[in-house]
Design a protein around this motif. Structure first.
Motif, PDB file in Angstrom:
ATOM      1  N   THR A   1      17.651 -66.654-138.961  1.00  0.00           N
ATOM      2  CA  THR A   1      17.908 -65.316-139.510  1.00  0.00           C
ATOM      3  C   THR A   1      17.621 -64.222-138.488  1.00  0.00           C
ATOM      4  O   THR A   1      18.173 -63.131-138.569  1.00  0.00           O
ATOM      5  N   ARG A   2      16.729 -64.519-137.521  1.00  0.00           N
ATOM      6  CA  ARG A   2      16.403 -63.552-136.468  1.00  0.00           C
ATOM      7  C   ARG A   2      16.494 -64.263-135.115  1.00  0.00           C
ATOM      8  O   ARG A   2      15.489 -64.473-134.430  1.00  0.00           O
ATOM      9  N   PRO A   3      17.687 -64.629-134.727  1.00  0.00           N
ATOM     10  CA  PRO A   3      17.832 -65.463-133.528  1.00  0.00           C
ATOM     11  C   PRO A   3      17.502 -64.741-132.219  1.00  0.00           C
ATOM     12  O   PRO A   3      17.347 -65.403-131.184  1.00  0.00           O
ATOM     13  N   ASN A   4      17.416 -63.428-132.239  1.00  0.00           N
ATOM     14  CA  ASN A   4      17.135 -62.698-131.001  1.00  0.00           C
ATOM     15  C   ASN A   4      15.640 -62.579-130.708  1.00  0.00           C
ATOM     16  O   ASN A   4      15.256 -61.990-129.702  1.00  0.00           O
TER      17      ASN A   4
ATOM     18  N   GLU B   1      20.988 -79.791-129.490  1.00  0.00           N
ATOM     19  CA  GLU B   1      21.321 -78.392-129.748  1.00  0.00           C
ATOM     20  C   GLU B   1      20.085 -77.609-130.179  1.00  0.00           C
ATOM     21  O   GLU B   1      19.882 -76.459-129.762  1.00  0.00           O
ATOM     22  N   LEU B   2      19.238 -78.209-131.022  1.00  0.00           N
ATOM     23  CA  LEU B   2      18.025 -77.511-131.480  1.00  0.00           C
ATOM     24  C   LEU B   2      17.049 -77.283-130.327  1.00  0.00           C
ATOM     25  O   LEU B   2      16.359 -76.255-130.280  1.00  0.00           O
ATOM     26  N   LEU B   3      16.982 -78.228-129.404  1.00  0.00           N
ATOM     27  CA  LEU B   3      16.128 -78.021-128.232  1.00  0.00           C
ATOM     28  C   LEU B   3      16.603 -76.804-127.439  1.00  0.00           C
ATOM     29  O   LEU B   3      15.800 -75.982-126.991  1.00  0.00           O
TER      30      LEU B   3
ATOM     31  N   ASN C   1      22.497 -66.694-129.112  1.00  0.00           N
ATOM     32  CA  ASN C   1      23.016 -66.999-130.446  1.00  0.00           C
ATOM     33  C   ASN C   1      24.524 -67.187-130.389  1.00  0.00           C
ATOM     34  O   ASN C   1      25.264 -66.240-130.134  1.00  0.00           O
ATOM     35  N   GLU C   2      24.979 -68.400-130.604  1.00  0.00           N
ATOM     36  CA  GLU C   2      26.398 -68.725-130.514  1.00  0.00           C
ATOM     37  C   GLU C   2      26.959 -68.950-131.915  1.00  0.00           C
ATOM     38  O   GLU C   2      26.417 -69.751-132.683  1.00  0.00           O
ATOM     39  N   PRO C   3      28.050 -68.258-132.267  1.00  0.00           N
ATOM     40  CA  PRO C   3      28.600 -68.364-133.631  1.00  0.00           C
ATOM     41  C   PRO C   3      28.965 -69.781-134.048  1.00  0.00           C
ATOM     42  O   PRO C   3      28.867 -70.128-135.222  1.00  0.00           O
TER      43      PRO C   3
ATOM     44  N   ASP D   1      29.064 -80.805-126.383  1.00  0.00           N
ATOM     45  CA  ASP D   1      30.084 -79.882-126.888  1.00  0.00           C
ATOM     46  C   ASP D   1      30.492 -78.850-125.849  1.00  0.00           C
ATOM     47  O   ASP D   1      31.586 -78.275-125.918  1.00  0.00           O
ATOM     48  N   ALA D   2      29.607 -78.577-124.889  1.00  0.00           N
ATOM     49  CA  ALA D   2      29.918 -77.603-123.839  1.00  0.00           C
ATOM     50  C   ALA D   2      30.644 -78.241-122.661  1.00  0.00           C
ATOM     51  O   ALA D   2      31.028 -77.550-121.726  1.00  0.00           O
ATOM     52  N   GLY D   3      30.833 -79.544-122.699  1.00  0.00           N
ATOM     53  CA  GLY D   3      31.470 -80.237-121.587  1.00  0.00           C
ATOM     54  C   GLY D   3      30.472 -80.653-120.530  1.00  0.00           C
ATOM     55  O   GLY D   3      30.815 -80.763-119.343  1.00  0.00           O
ATOM     56  N   GLY D   4      29.230 -80.913-120.956  1.00  0.00           N
ATOM     57  CA  GLY D   4      28.172 -81.226-120.017  1.00  0.00           C
ATOM     58  C   GLY D   4      28.316 -82.549-119.310  1.00  0.00           C
ATOM     59  O   GLY D   4      27.657 -82.784-118.286  1.00  0.00           O
ATOM     60  N   PHE D   5      29.175 -83.455-119.828  1.00  0.00           N
ATOM     61  CA  PHE D   5      29.312 -84.768-119.221  1.00  0.00           C
ATOM     62  C   PHE D   5      30.649 -84.948-118.507  1.00  0.00           C
ATOM     63  O   PHE D   5      31.074 -86.072-118.245  1.00  0.00           O
TER      64      PHE D   5
END
Length: 579
Positions: free
Chosen positions: A94-97, A48-50, A58-60, A157-161
């Motif tokens: 804090t500034r994800p954009n 996820e960090l990659l 930015n996903e809640p 988590d996104a259903g990648g597999f």
């Protein structure tokens, strides 16, 4: 290649990557209890960090958006195509954009010795990855850098597999095919046309359904119904145009109308009076016929029969009475004749007056019938304009309805044409497809030997381009996951060789869930050999017991295990604390 993943939080355990195969292992310690788990050690969090550092929006619900990581900053060091120095990517929760790039590689050409770090938008960063990592020619291209990256770093988590050719559950198969065609070196434009036709077909079906709705049908409509309605409105418009063309505005229209009404009232009154006078005239003419002088000769006869003799005095009185009655009768007759004459003159005068009034009334009515007031003309013109606007709207709807009804045939014809173009294109690119198919077949047979029948096919269809990886199986999850492994490795190698993809591939430990230990050992060994030969990097997270099973099958893991060694203890995870 990726070099390191760090954070400004001292508790974060820095990951340092090397070339070739990289194993990030989560171990079970001797102090572990039955309630401890390696599920929170940070294996999936690294993936996820990659994505976070490589431009994910930015996903809640993403791991970096959590309360525990607020005010944290993460950094990723990696090689960048065409540059001798490493690139450092910094992004804060804090500034994800905004993303800080050192050096700033968003410009089209390097800035030389004086190139400095720069803070850029995530959109600019995404475009830089599309341009440099995936060889996309221009912004706004059919492919997406983020989608392409998701094939190199799948997210569980996104259903990648779930499927080899899709990287998240709701991904359109057309979007996936467009990006896969780029990775494999096929015609992206043709694949994008499949997507366009699919969108047109989806829109067409929605409009067809809307046409059946009583409310939305007034907007869409059906050509047969609209054709009849247009004919009726055209006739109405023609009638209004004729009325307006022959319309004359009459001055003093209201005064003329009031005069005509007054004449009509007077004519009716004269007719009523005339009827009364004619009745009176008829009665008087009858009275004249009935007027007669009194006859008294019967008296003398009667007296004779009675043997009575009338004296002179009596006779004289009778003569006086007779004369009186004759005078009365003559006077009445004279009076009746005079009244009859008067009534006849009156009737003649009324007839002449009524005739004159009738002629005047007829002239006024002709004037009114041949024209009208200005307000009436304005009303006709307004009605005409309204009907013309309605007619124009119906014609537009009719054209749209015809286009909608014809669109199915047009889309079908375009699909057949596109299918033939794709067939021709694949024949021209048979070297590319043969190379990809051979690699997949080789990789799959390395895992399962010659007992399976693995294949990778590229087949054009009417609906979309089909890329299908397959290993003959019994429906097991393990073999399904190894199809994904072989497919991703094939796509990564093919794209990297042609400069259309990065030199790294990342898999989460979930890929190896349910896989037989023999195939785990062979997959890791294959990845180590391929990445060394292709000068690439394969990063995979694993639990120590799954790795130990591979080791027991002869795989030598130690050279590939990287720091840190994650554990199931509270401070042994990637972040140095438990969420």
């Amino acid at each position: 290649m990726l070099h390191s993943l760090t954070s400004d939080d001292d508790r974060f355990r820095t990951i340092r990557f090397g070339t070739g195969l990289n194993l990030l292992v989560a171990e079970r310690t001797d102090a572990s209890t039955d309630t401890d788990s390696r599920n929170g050690a940070g294996k999936s969090s690294m993936v996820e960090l990659l994505h976070f550092l490589l431009g994910a929006r930015n996903e809640p619900k993403a791991v970096w958006a959590g309360e525990k990581l607020r005010d944290h900053t993460f950094r990723l060091k990696l090689d960048w195509p065409g540059r001798p120095e490493t690139l450092t990517v910094t992004r804060s929760t804090t500034r994800p954009n905004r993303v800080t790039l050192d050096p700033d590689i968003t410009r089209s050409s390097p800035g030389g010795l004086f190139e400095h770090a720069a803070e850029v938008s995530t959109k600019d960063w995404q475009w830089a990855m599309e341009r440099d990592l995936y060889g996309v020619d221009s912004e706004g291209a059919e492919v997406s850098g983020r989608t392409l990256l998701s094939f190199a770093i799948r997210r569980v988590d996104a259903g990648g597999f779930l499927e080899p050719t899709r990287t998240f559950a709701q991904q359109s198969p057309h979007d996936a095919m467009v990006n896969l065609c780029h990775l494999f070196g096929l015609d992206v434009g043709l694949a994008a046309r499949y997507r366009l036709l699919s969108n047109q077909e989806a829109t067409r079906k929605k409009l067809v359904e809307a046409a059946k709705d009583p409310v939305w049908g007034k907007i869409v409509g059906r050509s047969a119904e609209l054709r009849g309605e247009i004919g009726a409105i055209e006739q109405r418009v023609s009638e209004l145009e004729h009325q307006i063309a022959s319309f004359q505005v009459v001055p003093e229209y209201e005064n003329i109308r009031r005069e005509a009404d007054e004449l009509d009232r007077r004519i009716r009154s004269l007719r009523a009076s005339e009827a009364v006078d004619r009745r009176n005239l008829q009665d008087m003419e009858q009275s004249v016929d009935e007027v007669a002088e009194p006859d008294d000769r019967y008296l003398e006869s009667a007296y004779k029969q009675l043997n009575l003799i009338l004296g002179q005095e009596v006779r004289r009185r009778f003569d006086d009475v007779r004369a009186f009655h004759e005078t009365v009768v003559r006077n009445r007759e004279k009076q009746l004749h005079e009244e009859i004459s008067r009534l006849r003159r009156l009737l003649e005068e009324r007839t002449r007056t009524r005739t004159r009034l009738g002629e005047r009334q007829a002239a006024l009515l002709h004037t009114l019938n041949s024209g009208g007031a200005l307000d009436a003309l304005n009303s006709l013109q307004y009605a005409l304009a309204r009907e013309q606007a309605h007619l124009e709207s119906l014609r537009h709807r009719f054209q749209a309805a015809q286009a909608l009804e014809a669109s199915r045939r047009e889309i079908e014809a375009k699909r057949l044409e596109l299918e033939q173009e794709m067939v021709t294109d694949l024949e021209d690119r048979d070297t590319i497809t043969f190379e990809a198919s051979s690699l997949f077949n080789t990789y799959a047979r390395r895992l399962y030997g010659d007992g399976k029948n693995p294949y990778l096919t590229f087949s054009p269809g009417k609906q979309r381009m089909q890329i299908e990886p397959k290993i003959e199986d019994d429906g097991s999850r393990g073999i399904h996951n190894m199809v994904i492994f072989c497919f991703d490795l094939t796509a990564a190698v093919i794209a990297h060789r042609a400069g259309r993809g990065p030199d790294f591939l990342v898999h989460d430990s979930h890929l190896y869930d349910g896989v037989d230990e023999r195939q785990v050992a062979r997959a890791l060994q294959l990845a180590a050999e391929v990445t060394e030969t292709e000068r690439m990097q394969y990063i995979v997270t694993m639990n120590s017991d799954d790795l130990n099973k591979a080791v027991s099958m002869g795989f030598e893991a130690n050279p590939y295990i990287i720091e840190p060694h994650l554990t199931d203890q509270p401070d042994g995870g990637l972040f140095g604390f438990r969420f």
